[in-house]
Scaffold this motif. Structure first.
Motif: not given
Length: 549
Positions: A212-218
């Motif tokens: 769920e946090d991967r999009g923000l990290f990317d």
């Protein structure tokens, strides 16, 4: 370890910082003293860089574990404290920056240092930012050092006067301020998700980030990569580069030839730590490769359309950036060492070429402003700062006169630079390009490279051909036309720096085997991120500027 070796990694930052501050204490009229201090400090940085380069080799394994040195500020270990990391790649970049800065500074003393204020301190602060960017081990301090070198470059690009210089300089400042804002936003997003900005720790944490946090990290990596690509001169984000480099003074443009490589260094470092092809776009996948190809194509078109030598060299810098980005984006590890060889040769060649341009402009009576969008320094600038105005240019209608020694030197240096930039034998530019082509073909035969690698081969060959056509056309106009040409009066401190850089490329040609062997070891260390991560995050013996209480 002896104390001076223990603190050696921090000296490339401390020396230019202290030197720049000291130079500000002296009046501009104390030229000889200020120039001597600046020259000694820059020479010291070259010696320090060469020493660090030696310490990272296998010849001295007892100094640093696996050739990677970690300097923890105030004994606070990573990832909690600020660390400086010296490996083969960062030491190579430090040495390259100092090797370019020393002749550029020497060249500046002939005239450019006197046509504005604070030139020498700004050059030292530029070196401080460059060195810090190559040494830092975390993204926030990378941002800090980027801002230091950019702030210094703002003053250097506006050094002198003229409407064209101010216009191009303001565009350069505006674009880089936007890039800095993107850099800061990307860093903030990455920290908010990963909880760290230490690059070694990011190399561990990025693969464990929750879905769920991967999009923000990317998204943070994408914004950060965009800032890197702006600074690397990648298409379509490089519209500012050619006008800025043409408007800058000859020695300033020579120093700027390494600034795009800072962005490429950051892209290379982060893409490897984040898993190369698995890294988020634009640091991974096909983004870098096709972006590099587009950058090369843009540079080729620019070279063919350029009518001024300085503008053509600026587009050659864009071609070199595109070549490096495409090599990194290809995902073929065997291309890294040839790409590094090509990068070193390209930086030295374009640096020498920019300084050569400052001398060849004086061979023609026709003002540069008639064929380009920038004029040389107006007479009022020389009068205001007490510099010597260039000698009057007289028409010479006689045909068939003997070639003076000055013109012979300029012509020979021009030919050497053409060979280096276009990648023709026998100089180091040919070795770098040939190694890139050979490694690409070998990788395709072994099925380690995609079929799209043929596009890199075709574009590399097209870039060499386009450069040869464009430079031949300008060379004929500069040296083979008799009308509107005069023999300039050159000083040793103008010709010497160009000869020094060309001799370095010749040394690379003669010692191509040992140089390539070192670069292959540097590439091997780079593509083994576990070695980097272990060196940074494992407990280190104290190597600090100040002991922690």
């Amino acid at each position: 370890m002896s104390p001076w070796l223990q603190h050696l990694p921090v000296l490339p930052i401390v020396v230019p910082l202290v030197t720049g501050a000291v130079l500000l204490l002296f009046a501009e009229s104390q030229r000889r003293l200020r120039e001597s201090i600046a020259l000694l400090a820059t020479l010291a940085q070259l010696v320090i860089g060469a020493t660090l380069l030696y310490l990272t080799t296998d010849a001295v394994p007892e100094i640093w574990h696996k050739g990677i040195g970690v300097y923890s500020i105030s004994a606070w270990p990573a990832p909690y404290g600020i660390v400086l990391i010296v490996d083969r790649l960062s030491a190579l970049m430090l040495t390259l920056a100092a090797a370019l800065a020393l002749p550029a500074l020497t060249y500046s003393i002939a005239r450019w240092e006197r046509v504005g204020v604070h030139y020498l301190p700004l050059l030292q602060f530029l070196l401080m930012g460059l060195n810090g960017a190559f040494l830092t081990g975390d993204l926030f301090n990378l941002f800090v050092f980027f801002e230091v070198l950019l702030a210094a470059s703002y003053g250097l690009i506006l050094h002198g006067s003229g409407a064209a210089r101010v216009k191009a300089g303001l565009h350069y400042i505006a674009v880089n301020l936007v890039a800095s804002l993107l850099f800061l936003i990307g860093v903030a997003l990455i920290y908010g998700v990963a909880g760290t900005l230490n690059m070694a720790e990011l190399g561990i944490r990025w693969s464990t980030i929750a879905a769920e946090d991967r999009g923000l990290f990317d998204a943070g990596v994408a914004i950060l990569g965009l800032a890197f690509l702006i600074k690397a001169g990648s298409w379509p984000l490089n519209f500012w580069l050619a006008p800025a480099y043409v408007a800058a003074g000859a020695p300033v443009a020579a120093m700027f030839s390494i600034m795009t490589k800072v962005g490429i260094y950051a892209v290379l470092r982060m893409s490897v730590l984040l898993g190369d092809a698995a890294a988020p776009a634009p640091l991974g996948g096909a983004w870098l490769f096709y972006g590099g190809i587009a950058t090369m194509a843009f540079g080729i078109i620019g070279m063919l359309g350029a009518q001024q030598l300085g503008r053509l060299i600026a587009f050659a810098v864009i071609v070199s950036s595109g070549t490096l980005l495409a090599s990194v984006g290809s995902g073929v590890e065997s291309l890294t060492a040839p790409a590094l060889f090509y990068m070193v040769s390209s930086v030295l060649a374009t640096g020498a070429f920019f300084m050569l341009t400052g001398m060849t402009e004086r061979t023609r009576t026709t003002q540069v402003s008639e064929v380009a969008d920038v004029a040389p320094l107006p007479p009022v600038t020389y009068q205001a700062f007490g510099a010597d105005e260039p000698e009057p240019r007289a028409h010479d209608e006689e045909v068939g006169i003997a070639i003076p020694a000055v013109m012979a030197f300029l012509g020979l240096a021009f030919v050497c630079c053409v060979l280096l930039v276009t990648g023709l034998p026998p100089l180091s530019g040919f070795i770098g390009k040939f190694a890139l082509l050979a490694s690409t073909v070998d990788a395709m035969n072994e099925q380690r490279a995609p079929a799209s690698a043929w596009l890199l081969i075709a574009t590399l060959l097209a870039a060499g051909l386009a450069g040869l056509i464009a430079l031949t056309r300008i060379g004929v106009r500069l040296f083979w036309t008799v009308t509107e040409r005069t023999t300039p009066r050159l000083r040793v401190i103008e010709a010497g720096p160009v000869a020094f850089l060309l001799l370095l490329t010749m040394g690379m040609t003669v010692a191509a085997g040992p140089v390539m062997t070192f670069l292959e070891s540097a590439a091997g260390t780079l593509h083994n991120p576990d070695m980097y991560i272990e060196a940074v995050l494992s407990p280190q013996p104290p190597a600090t500027a100040e002991a922690r209480p």
